[in-house]
Design a protein around this motif. Structure first.
Motif, PDB file in Angstrom:
ATOM      1  N   GLY A  83     -48.431 -43.643  14.864  1.00  0.00           N
ATOM      2  CA  GLY A  83     -48.628 -42.884  16.008  1.00  0.00           C
ATOM      3  C   GLY A  83     -48.284 -43.446  17.417  1.00  0.00           C
ATOM      4  N   THR A  84     -47.280 -44.460  17.306  1.00  0.00           N
ATOM      5  CA  THR A  84     -46.807 -45.245  18.549  1.00  0.00           C
ATOM      6  C   THR A  84     -45.775 -44.281  19.008  1.00  0.00           C
ATOM      7  OG1 THR A  84     -47.058 -47.339  17.378  1.00  0.00           O
ATOM      8  CG2 THR A  84     -45.735 -47.374  19.463  1.00  0.00           C
ATOM      9  N   PRO A  85     -45.902 -43.972  20.553  1.00  0.00           N
ATOM     10  CA  PRO A  85     -44.705 -43.415  21.080  1.00  0.00           C
ATOM     11  C   PRO A  85     -43.585 -44.472  21.410  1.00  0.00           C
ATOM     12  CG  PRO A  85     -46.682 -43.089  22.502  1.00  0.00           C
ATOM     13  CD  PRO A  85     -47.128 -44.177  21.470  1.00  0.00           C
ATOM     14  N   VAL A  86     -42.439 -43.786  21.355  1.00  0.00           N
ATOM     15  CA  VAL A  86     -41.246 -44.509  21.489  1.00  0.00           C
ATOM     16  C   VAL A  86     -40.452 -43.994  22.679  1.00  0.00           C
ATOM     17  CG1 VAL A  86     -40.952 -44.524  18.850  1.00  0.00           C
ATOM     18  CG2 VAL A  86     -39.975 -42.752  19.886  1.00  0.00           C
ATOM     19  N   ARG A  87     -39.476 -44.926  23.110  1.00  0.00           N
ATOM     20  CA  ARG A  87     -38.622 -44.844  24.079  1.00  0.00           C
ATOM     21  C   ARG A  87     -37.117 -45.051  23.488  1.00  0.00           C
ATOM     22  NH1 ARG A  87     -37.533 -48.792  29.165  1.00  0.00           N
ATOM     23  NH2 ARG A  87     -36.433 -49.967  27.447  1.00  0.00           N
ATOM     24  N   VAL A  88     -36.280 -44.159  23.815  1.00  0.00           N
ATOM     25  CA  VAL A  88     -34.685 -43.933  23.408  1.00  0.00           C
ATOM     26  C   VAL A  88     -34.025 -43.889  24.790  1.00  0.00           C
ATOM     27  CG1 VAL A  88     -33.231 -43.341  21.802  1.00  0.00           C
ATOM     28  CG2 VAL A  88     -35.598 -42.850  21.330  1.00  0.00           C
ATOM     29  N   ARG A  89     -32.982 -44.970  24.760  1.00  0.00           N
ATOM     30  CA  ARG A  89     -32.113 -44.788  25.779  1.00  0.00           C
ATOM     31  C   ARG A  89     -30.705 -44.452  25.384  1.00  0.00           C
ATOM     32  NH1 ARG A  89     -29.084 -49.119  28.708  1.00  0.00           N
ATOM     33  NH2 ARG A  89     -30.523 -50.446  27.838  1.00  0.00           N
ATOM     34  N   GLY A  90     -29.830 -43.621  25.997  1.00  0.00           N
ATOM     35  CA  GLY A  90     -28.525 -43.480  25.391  1.00  0.00           C
ATOM     36  C   GLY A  90     -27.965 -42.236  25.938  1.00  0.00           C
TER      37      GLY A  90
END
Length: 375
Positions: free
Chosen positions: A341-348
């Motif tokens: 249940g860990t939120p993620v961060r995505v860059r692109g």
């Protein structure tokens, strides 16, 4: 007089300070601090009760005695237990009475807004120069608060929301919570500001001019022309010799890894920051989106080298699922984030056609460490 906080703030403050509940009812609780001289305090639990303010004042006096701190400091610590407080301090050797010239004070307050909006914009898009800020970034100036100015040359506190990562999402979360995401955005903006200013300070304090490659890399950390200008306009006022910024992270949410506790920019540093800002405005153009959310879909066949991942996020404050392709190692990381249940961060590079399927060409993927979780 209303103390400005309620039982939940009191209980959270006591918990992180080492206290634990002993007994209680709907009206009040007793909390104990273990040690050689064991202490017990009473926490009023009914904010609407006629004696709530009186009981709270008694509690504050007890905590002042136990912690050997003044009432204002303890009061502010409880009132901001769910908040990050960013202190902007303008200083000059000639400022000795805690006051500041009008022009410098004006620039300091305006720069508090500029720093916040520029950091909010970089939390949405990594861009060297924002000709137009996203609407969500402009909203930051209306949503964060300013605390009372404090003596110490001249200090302006920016107060923004924070939240403990343990209270955010459960394992295998099916959907994001819009209200939670709106709250977490404030913490993400503060984390972006801290990292970006830390990178700027590092480049400005080096005994050489930063290279174009280093400046380009700094954009990935949230540095922008607008962020640089917010610093420059304060320090270049005649009555200010330096600006330092201190990040007082909420006690219920750990500081983001890689964040700076304090940064300082004097006139020499600002000369370099000014050069960096000119490069960002005239010679570098980069634009990458940043999304935050929870992983709701995972798909991969044994013979495939990449896996398909669906991330539910907010785009223009509406829920959208963004699809990304990940290689073996980051895909397994995505599986772990989904399971915990860990939120993620995505860059692109984001493609989000109205009514169509949203997708992203990924440049960086990982857990959302702005919430204080480990790398």
């Amino acid at each position: 007089m209303n103390p400005g906080f309620g039982p939940e703030e009191i209980r959270s403050y006591l918990k992180v300070a080492g206290w634990s509940p002993v007994s209680g009812s709907d009206l009040a609780e007793l909390w104990r601090l273990p040690g050689s001289s064991e202490e017990v305090v009473l926490v009023p639990m009914k904010p609407g009760a006629p004696d709530f303010a009186k009981r709270t004042n008694i509690l504050l006096n007890d905590l002042c005695r136990i912690e050997s701190r003044d009432a204002i400091t303890v009061h502010d610590a409880i009132a901001t237990v769910y908040h990050d407080v960013t202190d902007l301090r303008a200083s000059h050797p000639s400022l000795s009475d805690g006051s500041i010239p009008l022009e410098a004070g004006y620039e300091l307050f305006i720069s508090a807004k500029r720093l916040r909006v520029a950091s909010a914009a970089a939390s949405i898009r990594r861009q060297g120069h924002f000709r137009n800020f996203p609407a969500r970034a402009r909203d930051q100036a209306r949503e964060v608060r300013l605390g009372q100015t404090r003596r110490g040359s001249y200090i302006v506190p920016i107060i923004s929301q924070a939240r403990s990562p343990e209270d955010v999402y459960a394992p295998q979360q099916e959907h994001i919570d819009i209200e939670v995401e709106e709250t977490l955005f404030d913490r993400r903006v503060t984390a972006t500001m801290s990292r970006a200013l830390g990178v700027l300070e590092e480049m400005a304090s080096a005994r050489r001019q930063p290279t174009l490659s280093e400046i380009a890399d700094s954009v990935g950390e949230g540095v922008s022309y607008e962020l640089c200008q917010a610093l420059t306009k304060v320090v270049n006022t005649e009555s200010v010799a330096a600006l330092d910024i201190t990040f007082n992270w909420s006690r219920v949410a750990a500081p983001p890894p890689g964040s700076s506790a304090q940064v300082e920019f004097n006139r020499d540093a600002i000369d370099i920051v000014d050069r960096i800002s000119r490069h960002l405005k005239t010679q570098l153009y980069t634009r990458e989106h940043v999304i935050y959310g929870v992983i709701t879909d995972l798909s991969r066949r044994p013979e495939e080298e990449t896996g398909r991942v669906g991330i539910e996020t907010l785009i223009k404050r509406r829920r959208r699922t963004v699809w990304i392709d990940l290689a073996d190692e980051p895909y397994h990381l995505a599986v772990r984030c989904h399971d915990t249940g860990t939120p993620v961060r995505v860059r692109g590079v984001l493609s989000s056609p109205p009514g169509g399927t949203a997708s992203m060409e990924v440049r960086q993927f990982g857990p959302d460490t702005s919430l204080g979780s480990d790398e």
